[in-house]
Design an enzyme around this catalytic site. Structure first.
Site, PDB file in Angstrom:
ATOM      1  N   GLY A  19       0.833  -1.218   0.000  1.00 12.16           N
ATOM      2  CA  GLY A  19       0.000   0.000   0.000  1.00 12.16           C
ATOM      3  C   GLY A  19       0.851   1.245   0.000  1.00 12.16           C
ATOM      4  O   GLY A  19       0.584   2.207   0.717  1.00 12.16           O
ATOM      5  N   ALA A  20       1.890   1.253  -0.845  1.00 10.17           N
ATOM      6  CA  ALA A  20       2.823   2.390  -0.866  1.00 10.17           C
ATOM      7  C   ALA A  20       2.397   3.466  -1.862  1.00 10.17           C
ATOM      8  O   ALA A  20       3.142   4.409  -2.098  1.00 10.17           O
ATOM      9  CB  ALA A  20       4.231   1.886  -1.199  1.00 10.17           C
ATOM     10  N   GLY A  43      -0.824   7.856   1.174  1.00  5.97           N
ATOM     11  CA  GLY A  43      -0.803   8.029   2.625  1.00  5.97           C
ATOM     12  C   GLY A  43       0.472   7.620   3.340  1.00  5.97           C
ATOM     13  O   GLY A  43       1.585   7.974   2.948  1.00  5.97           O
ATOM     14  N   ILE A  44       0.284   6.850   4.402  1.00 12.42           N
ATOM     15  CA  ILE A  44       1.374   6.447   5.285  1.00 12.42           C
ATOM     16  C   ILE A  44       2.398   5.575   4.540  1.00 12.42           C
ATOM     17  O   ILE A  44       3.607   5.737   4.713  1.00 12.42           O
ATOM     18  CB  ILE A  44       0.793   5.655   6.484  1.00 12.42           C
ATOM     19  CG1 ILE A  44      -0.200   6.532   7.257  1.00 12.42           C
ATOM     20  CG2 ILE A  44       1.892   5.143   7.396  1.00 12.42           C
ATOM     21  CD1 ILE A  44      -1.029   5.759   8.279  1.00 12.42           C
ATOM     22  N   GLY A  45       1.900   4.680   3.701  1.00 17.66           N
ATOM     23  CA  GLY A  45       2.786   3.772   2.971  1.00 17.66           C
ATOM     24  C   GLY A  45       3.727   4.516   2.036  1.00 17.66           C
ATOM     25  O   GLY A  45       4.918   4.209   1.941  1.00 17.66           O
ATOM     26  N   TYR A  92     -13.668  -3.493  10.347  1.00 16.19           N
ATOM     27  CA  TYR A  92     -12.381  -2.787  10.390  1.00 16.19           C
ATOM     28  C   TYR A  92     -11.667  -3.041  11.712  1.00 16.19           C
ATOM     29  O   TYR A  92     -10.495  -3.422  11.731  1.00 16.19           O
ATOM     30  CB  TYR A  92     -12.583  -1.276  10.175  1.00 16.19           C
ATOM     31  CG  TYR A  92     -11.281  -0.522  10.200  1.00 16.19           C
ATOM     32  CD1 TYR A  92     -10.354  -0.669   9.167  1.00 16.19           C
ATOM     33  CD2 TYR A  92     -10.942   0.304  11.265  1.00 16.19           C
ATOM     34  CE1 TYR A  92      -9.140   0.003   9.191  1.00 16.19           C
ATOM     35  CE2 TYR A  92      -9.735   0.984  11.296  1.00 16.19           C
ATOM     36  CZ  TYR A  92      -8.840   0.827  10.267  1.00 16.19           C
ATOM     37  OH  TYR A  92      -7.632   1.478  10.290  1.00 16.19           O
TER      38      TYR A  92
END
Ligand SMILES: NC(=O)c1ccc[n+]([C@@H]2O[C@H](COP(=O)([O-])OP(=O)(O)OC[C@H]3O[C@@H](n4cnc5c(N)ncnc54)[C@H](OP(=O)(O)O)[C@@H]3O)[C@@H](O)[C@H]2O)c1
Ligand SMILES: *[C@@H]1O[C@H](CO)[C@@H](O)[C@H](O)[C@H]1NC(C)=O
Length: 343
Positions: free
Chosen positions: A58-59, A62-64, A215
């Protein structure tokens, strides 16, 4: 409004009350922002990762994305494990241009699909002689109406948990050979919302489904997975930790989460709150980076972190018996073959 002699008085009072309320809200928001800012911590390590290889799922957002950028800046070879080739390649080009590290590549991975996980692992095991860091970051907030994947899993559970469970297991052999190596699991504070883990119905087929239930359960499973894997890998030189990144203003809140018009305003509200109170993704990646690189956490395993510090996870998330039971069920669910077991 009915006319009345003291309407002006009333409206003056009304204006005063409204102003007082608004002021209170503003003060509360500002105080919350200041407190939040003061509590934010950064990864202080300046460690170089030259010669090391890292995979970030998930790069593409966001965070990734910020995690991948930081690891690339430190000189690592970084594999962006993403589902959207176009979007991920744009991110790879961006990271290469800002870090000057050309060793950043995209490899397709859809964590919600076990066959995609298996072909990703096969590809990576072929091309990578070593894997020193695996960041299991890809995740979705889920959808209002449940979706079932081609493997028969709940979409949120598949994306956030099952896919990473299989991925980590398939890469374990290489992670062990590359020791000291690290697995970092991006979980969430939301795991606290689960009171009881229903091992017989992990995919919400027999009980009522909700976005929040799926979730938070997927994020609890991430921590339990880390706990059990850490136990299984004790002494191998591979450490596994999980974390809460904070409240982050990333792409996390997405239009597709909600279908009914009357719930759409909640999305807007969530976005506004994240904008006002959330950290940007660069700050949001700090605890992940800390666990992936810092000398401070060398040898630390099976722990849960928040703001670059060890933190206490929920009572359920610390239950090692539950972690073991969940592991066994998940192993059967993803049909981990004997030839795929390396712990
Ligand atoms: N934002 C928060 O406040 C918050 C709080 C607690 C925990 N977290 C956790 O932090 C992690 C990262 O979230 P974020 O805030 O950075 O969200 P984000 O900006 O939406 O990024 C999520 C990433 O995951 C990818 N992804 C989603 N489904 C995927 C799949 N099936 N296969 C492969 N990749 C997939 C997305 O890919 P695309 O770009 O192709 O969509 C994107 O790169 C998640 O695990 C989330 O649960 C976030
Ligand atoms: C993939 O990313 C591109 C670029 O951001 C976007 O235009 C496209 O809609 C995405 N594809 C899917 C299937 O989400």
């Amino acid at each position: 409004m009915v006319l009345h002699p003291d309407v002006p008085l009333h409206s003056a009072l009304f204006t005063k009350i409204t102003a007082a309320m608004l002021l209170t809200v503003v003060v509360v928001v500002v105080v919350a922002l200041v407190v939040h800012r003061c509590m934010m911590r950064r990864c202080t390590s300046t460690r170089s990762l030259a010669g090391m290889t890292a995979i970030v799922t998930g790069a593409s957002a966001g965070i990734g994305k910020e995690t991948a950028k930081d690891l690339a800046k430190r000189g690592a070879r970084v594999i962006l494990a993403c589902r959207n080739q176009t979007k991920a390649q744009l991110v790879a080009d961006y990271i290469i241009s800002v870090t000057g590290n050309k060793n950043v590549v995209v490899c397709l991975l859809d964590t919600s699909d076990l066959s995609s996980v298996r072909s990703f692992a096969e590809e990576v095991l072929k091309t990578e002689g070593a894997i020193h860091i695996l960041v299991n970051n890809a995740g979705i907030g889920g959808k209002e109406i449940q979706e079932i994947t081609c493997d028969g899993f709940d979409l949120t559970m598949a994306t956030n948990y099952y896919g990473h469970f299989l991925l980590t297991n398939l890469l374990l052999k290489r992670l062990k050979e590359s020791a000291p190596s690290r697995v970092v699991n991006v979980s969430s504070l939301a795991h606290f919302f689960v009171w009881r883990l229903n091992l017989k119905d992990l995919n919400f087929k027999k009980r009522s489904y909700s976005l929040l239930k799926a979730y938070s359960q997927s994020k609890l499973c991430n921590i339990l997975f880390s706990l059990e894997l850490a136990e299984k890998l004790r002494g191998s030189g591979v450490v596994v930790n999980s974390l809460h990144p904070g409240t982050i203003n990333s792409e996390f809140v997405r239009d597709e989460m909600v279908m009914s018009w009357w719930r759409k305003p909640f999305l807007l509200f969530a976005r506004i709150m994240l904008r006002l109170l959330g950290k940007d993704s660069e700050l949001g990646a700090q605890t992940t980076i800390h666990l992936a690189v810092s000398e401070e956490v060398e040898g630390v395993t099976g722990k849960y972190f928040d703001e670059c510090k060890e933190a206490t996870s929920s009572w359920l998330a610390q239950n090692s018996g539950l972690a073991k039971a969940l592991w066994e069920i998940t192993e059967a669910d993803v049909q981990l073959a004997p030839s795929e077991i390396f712990y």
